[in-house]
Each structure stands twice: as C-alpha cells, then as structure tokens.
Design a protein around this motif. Structure first.
Motif, PDB file in Angstrom:
ATOM      1  N   VAL A   1     -16.639 -16.567  40.111  1.00 50.40           N
ATOM      2  CA  VAL A   1     -16.841 -15.109  40.118  1.00 50.40           C
ATOM      3  C   VAL A   1     -17.048 -14.715  41.580  1.00 50.40           C
ATOM      4  O   VAL A   1     -18.095 -14.998  42.163  1.00 50.40           O
TER       5      VAL A   1
ATOM      6  N   LEU B   1     -25.005 -21.905  36.600  1.00 54.75           N
ATOM      7  CA  LEU B   1     -24.626 -21.061  37.727  1.00 54.75           C
ATOM      8  C   LEU B   1     -25.005 -21.736  39.040  1.00 54.75           C
ATOM      9  O   LEU B   1     -26.142 -22.150  39.237  1.00 54.75           O
TER      10      LEU B   1
ATOM     11  N   LEU C   1     -19.345 -20.978  38.043  1.00 57.73           N
ATOM     12  CA  LEU C   1     -19.840 -21.218  36.689  1.00 57.73           C
ATOM     13  C   LEU C   1     -19.234 -22.512  36.158  1.00 57.73           C
ATOM     14  O   LEU C   1     -18.011 -22.703  36.195  1.00 57.73           O
TER      15      LEU C   1
ATOM     16  N   TRP D   1     -15.225 -20.145  28.047  1.00 58.16           N
ATOM     17  CA  TRP D   1     -16.386 -20.592  28.799  1.00 58.16           C
ATOM     18  C   TRP D   1     -16.454 -22.117  28.914  1.00 58.16           C
ATOM     19  O   TRP D   1     -17.420 -22.650  29.451  1.00 58.16           O
TER      20      TRP D   1
ATOM     21  N   GLU E   1     -23.393  -7.327  29.794  1.00 49.23           N
ATOM     22  CA  GLU E   1     -23.885  -8.635  29.345  1.00 49.23           C
ATOM     23  C   GLU E   1     -23.516  -8.890  27.889  1.00 49.23           C
ATOM     24  O   GLU E   1     -23.065  -9.988  27.525  1.00 49.23           O
TER      25      GLU E   1
ATOM     26  N   CYS F   1     -19.929 -16.961  43.090  1.00 46.92           N
ATOM     27  CA  CYS F   1     -20.644 -17.664  42.032  1.00 46.92           C
ATOM     28  C   CYS F   1     -19.715 -18.684  41.370  1.00 46.92           C
ATOM     29  O   CYS F   1     -18.567 -18.360  41.057  1.00 46.92           O
TER      30      CYS F   1
ATOM     31  N   LEU G   1     -26.354 -16.743  30.822  1.00 47.22           N
ATOM     32  CA  LEU G   1     -26.045 -18.164  30.976  1.00 47.22           C
ATOM     33  C   LEU G   1     -26.317 -18.977  29.717  1.00 47.22           C
ATOM     34  O   LEU G   1     -25.511 -19.821  29.303  1.00 47.22           O
TER      35      LEU G   1
ATOM     36  N   LEU H   1     -19.897  -9.878  27.652  1.00 44.13           N
ATOM     37  CA  LEU H   1     -19.652 -11.247  28.109  1.00 44.13           C
ATOM     38  C   LEU H   1     -20.080 -12.267  27.057  1.00 44.13           C
ATOM     39  O   LEU H   1     -19.411 -13.286  26.856  1.00 44.13           O
TER      40      LEU H   1
ATOM     41  N   ILE I   1     -25.099 -12.158  35.306  1.00 49.00           N
ATOM     42  CA  ILE I   1     -24.647 -13.511  34.962  1.00 49.00           C
ATOM     43  C   ILE I   1     -25.816 -14.386  34.556  1.00 49.00           C
ATOM     44  O   ILE I   1     -25.749 -15.131  33.566  1.00 49.00           O
TER      45      ILE I   1
END
Length: 285
Positions: free
Chosen positions: A103, A125, A275, A97, A86, A273, A118, A89, A114
């Motif tokens: 994903v 998401l 995003l 982003w 995390e 997923c 966020l 990311l 995730i």
C-alpha cells in the motif's frame, strides 16, 4: 453484496472533487486518477481498477494498480473517519488477502485504517523504515526562465534502451521494475539530460503523477544537471496546468534542499506499507 463498487472512468471526477476538498493530503489520489485517465485516453493499456467503498466517494478510493507480478493497492480517503472504509476492506472479496500487498504513500489516516482491520483480514503490517515527505510545486507557480543547456547537452525522452541502466541504479528495484520502467517509457514519462548523446541524468513521472527516480551518474554530479532537469520537467507540467509533486525520503536532505530551492512546499508525511498474510496451522490445511 460486494463492498467495493467499481468506479467507471466517467465517475472519476467525483472522486477527484472529493480529494480536492482534502488538499494537500488529497494530492496523491487526485493526480493518480488524472494520470490514469490521460493514459487511458491516449490508448496506453494499464490495469488500474478504481473502487469506492459502498459506492460513496466520501469513503475514498481503493485502486488496484497492477505492476506485473508486484501487487499494489492504493488506498486514499479524503476524511479522517475511515470506519466505512475499514468495513469495506473487511468485507470485500475483490482483494485476496492471501497475497503480499504493498500500500504506497499512505498518510496517517490510512495507516490507522489498516491497523484497525489487520486482525479481520489476517495480515501483518510492516512500515517501510524510511517515511517520505510530500513536496508540491503548485500549478499556479510561474514557469522557470533563463534555462540554458551546457554545450553538448540535450533534453529528451528516455527510450527502452535506457531501461537496464536506470533499473540498475534504482534503490527500490524489484523483480518487476524493468517492466515498470518500460511502462513509464511507453507513457512518454521518462526524461533525461544527455551529454554527447549519453544519458547522464534522469527522472520519471510515474503512474500516479509523481516525480520518481531522480538520478545523476556519479561522474556528472555537482554540475547542476538535476536542478536543470527538474526545471525543464516542471515547465512541461506547468504548461499543462499540472501540479508537480514528489515523495522525498525523510533524511534525504540534498534532495529536499533542491526541491525547496525550486519553490516546492513541504507538506505531510506518507509511508509505504507492506502487508503480509499471517501463516498459521489453519492456513496450511
């Protein structure tokens, strides 16, 4: 300092070993690396960049899987504690982003990961409506025997002339999917049964090593073509000492019954997923 460290091809076996310790959850990560390694060794050009958070394979893998205009990032981690993943990311400059990102095949630990980032990455998401069950035919299984093709039927590889047909009947098709099927065909990963030289049933092994797009034309259904094709493809995999696995959509009972009939074992749930960047006034300026 960049939080995602590029992993050269010679370091991939270390990641694969980490995923083997997390079996069967690690099946996707392990075979994605193995499949891409083989593609590279065979000279097939495909942009698949593998990164490890802070350079430690225990933190998992973030792979940028380029699919023409479709942006996909594979995130897998062999442990439940994803705090360092995390943090990576949140801090990385490699991932933009501001783009819409898919994903794929995320297990529970990755979905939680995730969700935890966020707010920091300013993304929303959305989980696909249908989750998928991972089914695996272990590479130690015996090969299928007594396989007989019907009169007038042959087994072979798909070619570029089949792209329009297979793409038109793919439930997940998108703007880049014709390019995608072309890539898999170049990789010699599309298989079919032909009746009087016409393609009637097909399946692919995709860029992460999973079975995908198993389909039989309507007029040829209930003749056992899908079962026959899977047996032939699984035998090819078993000859090469490879597990055969698929993501079977929850609720697709006919497909699941077929996989189980052939000896596949059902394991955990994964979800695709989506995003999407959160647009607010500060983003517009």
């Amino acid at each position: 300092m960049e939080s995602l460290k590029l992993m050269p091809l010679e370091k991939w076996p270390e990641l694969q070993t980490a995923f083997e310790t997390d079996w069967p959850r690690g099946v996707s990560g392990f075979w994605a690396l193995q499949t891409q390694k083989e593609w590279a060794e065979n000279g097939l050009l495909h942009k698949f960049e593998v990164h490890s958070p802070f350079g430690d394979v225990r933190n998992g893998m973030i792979a940028i899987n380029s699919k023409d205009t479709h942006k996909e990032i594979i995130i897998q981690c062999p442990v439940d504690d994803t705090e360092l993943l995390e943090n990576a990311l949140k801090a990385t400059k490699i991932i933009d982003w501001r783009d819409k990102i898919t994903v794929p095949f995320a297990p529970k630990n990755i979905i939680m990961c995730i969700r935890n980032v966020l707010q920091d990455i300013n993304m929303d998401l959305k989980l696909d409506e249908h989750s998928n069950e991972i089914v695996i035919l272990d590479k130690q299984q015996p090969m299928f025997e007594n396989i007989f093709l019907p009169d007038g039927a042959t087994f072979g590889l798909l070619t570029e002339e089949h792209i329009t047909l297979v793409n038109s009947l793919w439930v997940n098709k998108h703007d880049s999917s014709p390019w995608y099927f072309g890539l898999l065909i170049k990789a010699r990963s599309g298989y079919g049964i032909f009746k009087d030289d016409q393609l009637v049933c097909w399946v692919f092994i995709n860029e992460v090593g999973a079975l995908t797009h198993l389909y039989t034309l309507e007029r040829y259904r209930r003749n056992g073509y899908a079962e026959l094709l899977l047996k032939l493809v699984c035998n090819n995999q078993l000859k090469r000492n490879k597990d055969t696995f698929a993501y079977c959509r929850v609720g697709n009972d006919s497909a699941l019954m077929l996989y189980c009939k052939l000896g596949f074992k059902k394991y955990h749930i994964v979800t695709w997923c989506q995003l999407e960047p959160i647009i607010n006034e500060s983003n517009r300026n």
